[in-house]
Design an enzyme around this catalytic site. Structure first.
Site: not given
Length: 328
Positions: A127, A162, A213, A228, A236, A276, A284, A286
């Site tokens: 993050k 977050k 993603r 998503r 979310r 993301d 983000e 990952n």
């Protein structure tokens, strides 16, 4: 010549969802390529002096949602004897996770390819690392100060809050300046100012186009994004939180972001990553255990695990050639 050996450091394999688990997709591809495959958790690897050692479970795996693995035996050995270690342990990214990367770094010194590179994992908090690409991300604040959080929401009016060390939509809140609970949310997520917390400007495109993603292999993106879409009444974009999925070709903006971040990912040895994107912004990056391989393979028809292992094979050959030259 002995068989190639690969281990995955991951959460217990018996607890995964085989229908969508990316680690299983990797194990299936490794097995297809003739690797002996092993798995273990953080408790199964350690340093004996400078020697990285592991007590790992040798497996057979199957593409079967009811019966996806078989234990062959438990073996203890020097981790430097492995050709590849996939570090796929889910967050929290805490001090125990950091300690495990030191074990893996010793294996790397013995010539084992670690995916992703231990130093890169320590450098690239999922993050916080977006701060290295300010032109690609929404307005973002990382702070322990409740006063700074209050100033940020006053400017941007609606924000996402977050923690820095969790995943899967856990403890992620959306709140607005008119929400009487926003101070309580700041206090809760930051543990009353004792933990660094991320605030990002809320991006309304999440509702219609979702959280997209994108997987990158050695800094190069797979040309389809896994969108998503949040479940009704939820903000979310996480499959674990009930989001539905769609697959779309990358937009020009998404290609541009991938081109921007790819060189630094390669430089840090982050061979398999996921980003993301919401709207036009990366939220983000990952690096610990990116997911989405199985869903993207099913919807796009692209052999993503195969492409990943082509890259892994190339890196292993480079390590081998470097080792041979050093001997000469």
């Amino acid at each position: 010549m002995s068989n190639k050996k690969l281990a995955v450091i991951m959460d217990p394999i018996q607890n995964i969802n085989p229908h969508k688990d990316s680690s299983l997709a990797m194990l299936l591809e490794a097995q297809k390529r003739g690797y002996e495959i092993y798995c273990g958790d953080l408790a199964d690897i350690w340093l004996d002096g400078a020697m990285p050692r592991g007590r790992l479970t040798k497996l057979k795996v199957f593409d079967d949602t009811a019966d996806w693995f078989e234990i062959v035996e438990t073996v203890e050995f020097n981790l430097g004897e492995l050709d590849v270690i996939l570090m796929r342990k889910d967050p929290p990214f805490d001090i125990q996770y950091v300690f495990s990367t030191y074990v893996l770094e010793q294996a790397e010194r013995h010539g084992t390819l670690i995916v992703n590179r231990p130093q890169g994992l320590r450098d690239a908090n999922e993050k916080a690392f977006v701060a290295w690409f300010p032109d690609c991300v929404p307005a973002t604040l990382i702070t322990r100060s409740l006063d700074e959080m209050s100033k940020f929401i006053a400017i941007h009016e609606k924000v996402v809050v977050k923690p820095l060390d969790l995943m899967g939509g856990r403890s992620v809140f959306s709140t607005a300046i008119e929400d009487g609970n926003h101070n309580v949310i700041f206090e809760t997520v930051s543990d009353y100012g004792r933990k660094y917390t991320v605030l990002q400007q809320y991006i309304p495109e999440i509702v219609e186009s979702g959280d997209r993603r994108i997987l990158l292999i050695d800094g190069e993106p797979i040309p389809f994004a896994l969108a998503r879409i949040p479940a009704p009444g939820d903000h979310r974009g996480n499959i674990d939180a009930g989001a539905r999925i769609e697959v779309h070709p990358l937009t020009d903006r998404e290609w541009s972001i991938c081109k921007r971040i790819g060189p630094l990912l390669r430089e840090k040895g982050l061979l398999f990553t996921g980003i993301d994107i919401i709207g036009d912004y990366m939220t983000e990056l990952n690096v610990t255990s990116p997911t989405g391989i199985r869903e993207l393979e099913r919807e796009s028809g692209l052999p993503i695990a195969e492409k990943l292992f082509d890259s892994i094979s190339s890196h292993c050959q480079s390590i081998q050639h470097t080792s041979e030259r050093s001997v000469l």
